[in-house]
Design a protein around this motif. Structure first.
Motif, PDB file in Angstrom:
ATOM      1  N   MET A  86       0.852  -1.180   0.000  1.00  0.00           N
ATOM      2  CA  MET A  86       0.000   0.000   0.000  1.00  0.00           C
ATOM      3  C   MET A  86       0.899   1.246   0.000  1.00  0.00           C
ATOM      4  O   MET A  86       0.945   2.010   0.972  1.00  0.00           O
ATOM      5  CB  MET A  86      -0.936  -0.020   1.220  1.00  0.00           C
ATOM      6  CG  MET A  86      -2.096   0.925   1.128  1.00  0.00           C
ATOM      7  SD  MET A  86      -3.314   0.632   2.461  1.00  0.00           S
ATOM      8  CE  MET A  86      -4.285  -0.673   1.727  1.00  0.00           C
ATOM      9  N   ASN A 107      -9.743  -9.728  -3.113  1.00  0.00           N
ATOM     10  CA  ASN A 107      -9.251  -8.355  -3.182  1.00  0.00           C
ATOM     11  C   ASN A 107      -8.037  -8.254  -4.086  1.00  0.00           C
ATOM     12  O   ASN A 107      -7.950  -7.357  -4.936  1.00  0.00           O
ATOM     13  CB  ASN A 107      -8.918  -7.846  -1.786  1.00  0.00           C
ATOM     14  CG  ASN A 107      -8.375  -6.430  -1.808  1.00  0.00           C
ATOM     15  OD1 ASN A 107      -7.174  -6.213  -1.785  1.00  0.00           O
ATOM     16  ND2 ASN A 107      -9.282  -5.450  -1.867  1.00  0.00           N
ATOM     17  N   ALA A 108      -7.077  -9.167  -3.915  1.00  0.00           N
ATOM     18  CA  ALA A 108      -5.873  -9.141  -4.756  1.00  0.00           C
ATOM     19  C   ALA A 108      -6.229  -9.408  -6.210  1.00  0.00           C
ATOM     20  O   ALA A 108      -5.687  -8.770  -7.120  1.00  0.00           O
ATOM     21  CB  ALA A 108      -4.866 -10.178  -4.255  1.00  0.00           C
ATOM     22  N   ALA A 156      -9.076  -8.725  -7.684  1.00  0.00           N
ATOM     23  CA  ALA A 156      -9.775  -7.553  -8.208  1.00  0.00           C
ATOM     24  C   ALA A 156      -8.813  -6.422  -8.514  1.00  0.00           C
ATOM     25  O   ALA A 156      -9.004  -5.663  -9.476  1.00  0.00           O
ATOM     26  CB  ALA A 156     -10.825  -7.083  -7.205  1.00  0.00           C
ATOM     27  N   GLN A 157      -7.757  -6.309  -7.708  1.00  0.00           N
ATOM     28  CA  GLN A 157      -6.815  -5.198  -7.859  1.00  0.00           C
ATOM     29  C   GLN A 157      -5.720  -5.480  -8.875  1.00  0.00           C
ATOM     30  O   GLN A 157      -5.293  -4.587  -9.600  1.00  0.00           O
ATOM     31  CB  GLN A 157      -6.155  -4.887  -6.503  1.00  0.00           C
ATOM     32  CG  GLN A 157      -7.111  -4.555  -5.375  1.00  0.00           C
ATOM     33  CD  GLN A 157      -7.737  -3.186  -5.523  1.00  0.00           C
ATOM     34  OE1 GLN A 157      -7.291  -2.357  -6.297  1.00  0.00           O
ATOM     35  NE2 GLN A 157      -8.796  -2.947  -4.763  1.00  0.00           N
ATOM     36  N   GLY A 158      -5.221  -6.737  -8.908  1.00  0.00           N
ATOM     37  CA  GLY A 158      -3.995  -6.973  -9.665  1.00  0.00           C
ATOM     38  C   GLY A 158      -3.960  -8.145 -10.609  1.00  0.00           C
ATOM     39  O   GLY A 158      -2.916  -8.439 -11.202  1.00  0.00           O
ATOM     40  N   SER A 159      -5.098  -8.853 -10.780  1.00  0.00           N
ATOM     41  CA  SER A 159      -5.122  -9.991 -11.694  1.00  0.00           C
ATOM     42  C   SER A 159      -5.816  -9.587 -12.988  1.00  0.00           C
ATOM     43  O   SER A 159      -6.949  -9.097 -12.967  1.00  0.00           O
ATOM     44  CB  SER A 159      -5.859 -11.173 -11.060  1.00  0.00           C
ATOM     45  OG  SER A 159      -5.963 -12.244 -11.976  1.00  0.00           O
ATOM     46  N   ARG A 197     -15.780  -6.009  -8.095  1.00  0.00           N
ATOM     47  CA  ARG A 197     -15.444  -7.162  -8.922  1.00  0.00           C
ATOM     48  C   ARG A 197     -15.290  -8.421  -8.061  1.00  0.00           C
ATOM     49  O   ARG A 197     -14.423  -8.507  -7.210  1.00  0.00           O
ATOM     50  CB  ARG A 197     -14.138  -6.880  -9.673  1.00  0.00           C
ATOM     51  CG  ARG A 197     -13.717  -7.950 -10.655  1.00  0.00           C
ATOM     52  CD  ARG A 197     -12.381  -7.545 -11.259  1.00  0.00           C
ATOM     53  NE  ARG A 197     -11.920  -8.514 -12.235  1.00  0.00           N
ATOM     54  CZ  ARG A 197     -10.718  -8.493 -12.799  1.00  0.00           C
ATOM     55  NH1 ARG A 197      -9.862  -7.534 -12.477  1.00  0.00           N
ATOM     56  NH2 ARG A 197     -10.361  -9.408 -13.678  1.00  0.00           N
ATOM     57  N   GLN A 233     -13.630  -5.747  -3.792  1.00  0.00           N
ATOM     58  CA  GLN A 233     -13.224  -4.367  -3.525  1.00  0.00           C
ATOM     59  C   GLN A 233     -13.372  -3.991  -2.056  1.00  0.00           C
ATOM     60  O   GLN A 233     -12.524  -3.309  -1.492  1.00  0.00           O
ATOM     61  CB  GLN A 233     -14.046  -3.398  -4.392  1.00  0.00           C
ATOM     62  CG  GLN A 233     -13.901  -3.625  -5.896  1.00  0.00           C
ATOM     63  CD  GLN A 233     -12.536  -3.277  -6.438  1.00  0.00           C
ATOM     64  OE1 GLN A 233     -11.713  -2.715  -5.736  1.00  0.00           O
ATOM     65  NE2 GLN A 233     -12.282  -3.640  -7.688  1.00  0.00           N
TER      66      GLN A 233
END
Length: 364
Positions: free
Chosen positions: A177, A228-229, A231-234, A304, A308
């Protein structure tokens, strides 16, 4: 007739004795179970804090009779372990542990807490690892008062299991972060893991000085596979984020090495490593083997695949919760927690723990 009555009385007494025997519940395998950690094992310590990291509202606890502060639809891994150790009830939160009940153990875990003092601070109040250890010092003082003297307390506490599950927030709510924290600019992953282990060891030494002798140290799970991961980075929403998982593995490898070092240096204590990462990867890779259907989405949440945000107050969760590996954007479901807890207690593979499982640790 007299002989018949005597025989009938003896049989009746025997039946009554056996019936009462079956009602007597065996003592737990260890006298007490102390738990240190974050939201993966918090069972209510954050309920009274000014924090965004709270789970004291519906739908959390939907399968446990209502919200308790657990970040799950039901049990956490330590709840499952407490059952397997033979405790009548789950270990109470430090914020609510009454009187002599502390002799059975205390849960000090706090959502958003980390090994580093600043981890999770953007979410508000939390009780860091050092703060949890300080709370345990207070508990030890109470144990001394209840048992009458320090020697009796030390002997009692040496038989208890100390479970520690920390480090996730040092990555999730710190290292990865960069908009809030500078650690990723100051340390590469190897350096960061080394510094975390240094701080971790400092607290283990304090616990040892206050009587702890049986340690179960939980590794970090595969954070890069959380909704969460994803949704953010895949890119495809299914493939785990390797840069996160890679950093987590570095920490876990250092923690496992620390266990070996501690076992070599502290001959009157026993340390073991619980491979949460490996068990979780097995579940994600082979979900059908465990009855799961959904591995990349949360049972409740926003955005997503529910990745989130965590569950919103009053939000209806999915109905088929036992088919979901994840309950919300970050936390496993009751079903997944049960599997991880069982394999920590009784290893199904030599990769599950190192060098021993909790059932063996309890017998030492």
């Amino acid at each position: 007739m007299e002989s018949y009555l005597r025989k009938w009385c003896l049989i009746s007494m025997l039946v009554l004795f056996l019936s009462l025997g079956f009602l007597v519940k065996a003592e737990p395998q260890v006298p007490c179970y102390f738990i240190f950690g974050d939201s993966l094992v918090d069972n209510g310590n954050n309920n009274g804090l000014a924090s965004m990291a709270r789970a004291d509202y519906f739908p959390y606890g939907i399968d446990m009779g209502g919200p308790t502060g657990r970040f799950s639809n039901g049990k956490t891994t330590v709840d499952e372990i407490a059952e397997l150790l033979g405790f009548d009830n789950y270990i109470p939160a430090y914020s609510a542990a009454p009187g002599q009940q502390i002799l059975r153990g205390v849960n000090y875990a706090s959502a958003a807490a980390g090994i580093r003092e600043e981890s999770g601070q953007q979410l508000g109040q939390r009780i860091t690892f050092s703060g949890q250890v300080q709370n345990h010092k207070n508990t030890v003082s109470q144990v001394v008062q209840i048992l009458g003297d320090e020697n009796s307390a030390a002997d009692y506490l040496s038989k208890c299991i100390y479970s520690i599950s920390l480090g996730s927030n040092d990555y999730l709510n710190n290292y990865f972060m960069p908009q809030y924290y500078s650690t990723s600019r100051r340390y590469n992953p190897e350096q960061y893991a080394a510094d975390l282990i240094r701080l971790y060891l400092d607290q283990l030494k304090v616990l040892y000085s206050y009587g702890a002798r049986k340690f179960a140290l939980g590794g970090i799970g595969a954070i890069g596979c959380s909704p969460n991961a994803l949704a953010q980075g895949s890119l495809n929403g299914r493939t785990c984020v390797e840069r996160i998982n890679s950093a987590n593995r570095i920490f876990n490898n250092r923690l496992k090495s620390l266990v070996q070092q501690l076992n070599n240096n502290y001959h009157d204590a026993k340390f073991t490593y619980l491979n949460a990462y490996g068990v979780f990867q097995d579940i994600i890779t082979n979900p059908a083997n465990y009855g799961f259907r959904v591995t990349n989405a949360a049972c409740c949440g926003v955005g997503r695949n529910g990745g989130q945000l965590t569950c919103l107050p009053g939000q209806p969760p999915c109905l088929n919760r036992d088919e979901y590996v994840f309950w919300d954007a970050f936390h496993p479901s009751d079903a997944a927690n049960t599997i991880i807890g069982r394999r920590s207690y009784k290893a199904e593979s030599t990769l599950d723990v190192y060098p021993i499982d909790i059932s063996t640790l309890a017998q030492l």
